[in-house]
Design a protein around this motif. Structure first.
Motif, PDB file in Angstrom:
ATOM      1  N   LYS A 105     -13.349  -2.341  -0.820  1.00 15.10           N
ATOM      2  CA  LYS A 105     -13.819  -1.718   0.457  1.00 15.10           C
ATOM      3  C   LYS A 105     -13.294  -2.651   1.723  1.00 15.10           C
ATOM      4  N   TRP A 106     -13.403  -3.908   1.567  1.00 12.12           N
ATOM      5  CA  TRP A 106     -13.346  -4.669   2.694  1.00 12.12           C
ATOM      6  C   TRP A 106     -11.897  -4.564   3.217  1.00 12.12           C
ATOM      7  N   LYS A 108      -9.949  -1.909   2.806  1.00 13.12           N
ATOM      8  CA  LYS A 108      -9.929  -0.580   3.670  1.00 13.12           C
ATOM      9  C   LYS A 108     -10.403  -0.567   4.763  1.00 13.12           C
ATOM     10  N   ASN A 109     -11.483  -1.240   5.163  1.00 15.32           N
ATOM     11  CA  ASN A 109     -12.184  -1.430   6.464  1.00 15.32           C
ATOM     12  C   ASN A 109     -11.277  -2.172   7.341  1.00 15.32           C
ATOM     13  N   TYR A 110     -10.754  -3.338   6.762  1.00 16.07           N
ATOM     14  CA  TYR A 110      -9.527  -4.224   7.538  1.00 16.07           C
ATOM     15  C   TYR A 110      -8.583  -3.372   7.869  1.00 16.07           C
ATOM     16  N   SER A 112      -8.432  -0.056   8.600  1.00 16.47           N
ATOM     17  CA  SER A 112      -8.916   0.961   9.445  1.00 16.47           C
ATOM     18  C   SER A 112      -9.092   0.439  10.734  1.00 16.47           C
ATOM     19  N   ASN A 113      -9.364  -0.869  10.972  1.00 13.90           N
ATOM     20  CA  ASN A 113     -10.202  -1.416  12.055  1.00 13.90           C
ATOM     21  C   ASN A 113      -9.036  -2.515  12.735  1.00 13.90           C
TER      22      ASN A 113
END
Length: 117
Positions: A105-106, A108-110, A112-113
């Motif tokens: 999850k981290w 994927k978030n990293y 995308s951001n």
């Protein structure tokens, strides 16, 4: 040499327990092996080669042996010709899945951001 001297996990020179966790799952392949076992429950040796195509047979064997020695995976050998070997997460390995899910999850978030190419 006694096994406890060659096994880093048995040493008492860690500054914190996070180092133990990182030692057990560190490297290019261990996390992927554990993640795939957590998502597939049981995987045969040759299936790993298809799931993780860039890993060599030698490296896969080494990583699986290490994970088994560390008590994170189970290895079941079927006595047949040709021999069949299946791998699954041990009870201790299953406890790592929430950590790996959070890492996924981290990541994927990293991406995308912060990784806009």
């Amino acid at each position: 040499m006694p096994k406890d001297r060659t096994n880093k996990v048995s040493c008492s020179n860690y500054r914190c327990e996070i180092e133990v966790t990182l030692e057990l799952i560190s490297g290019k392949w261990k996390g992927l092996i554990l993640w795939n076992l957590g998502n597939h429950e049981v995987i045969r040796f040759n299936e790993f080669r298809r799931i993780i195509p860039k890993i060599t047979q030698k490296m896969l064997t080494q990583q699986l042996r290490t994970l088994e020695e560390d008590g994170l995976i189970n290895r079941k050998i079927y006595n047949q010709i040709p021999p069949m070997v299946e791998y699954s997460l041990s009870e201790e390995g299953q406890k790592l899945m929430p950590i790996l899910e959070q890492m996924d999850k981290w990541g994927k978030n990293y991406i995308s951001n912060y990784r806009k190419d």
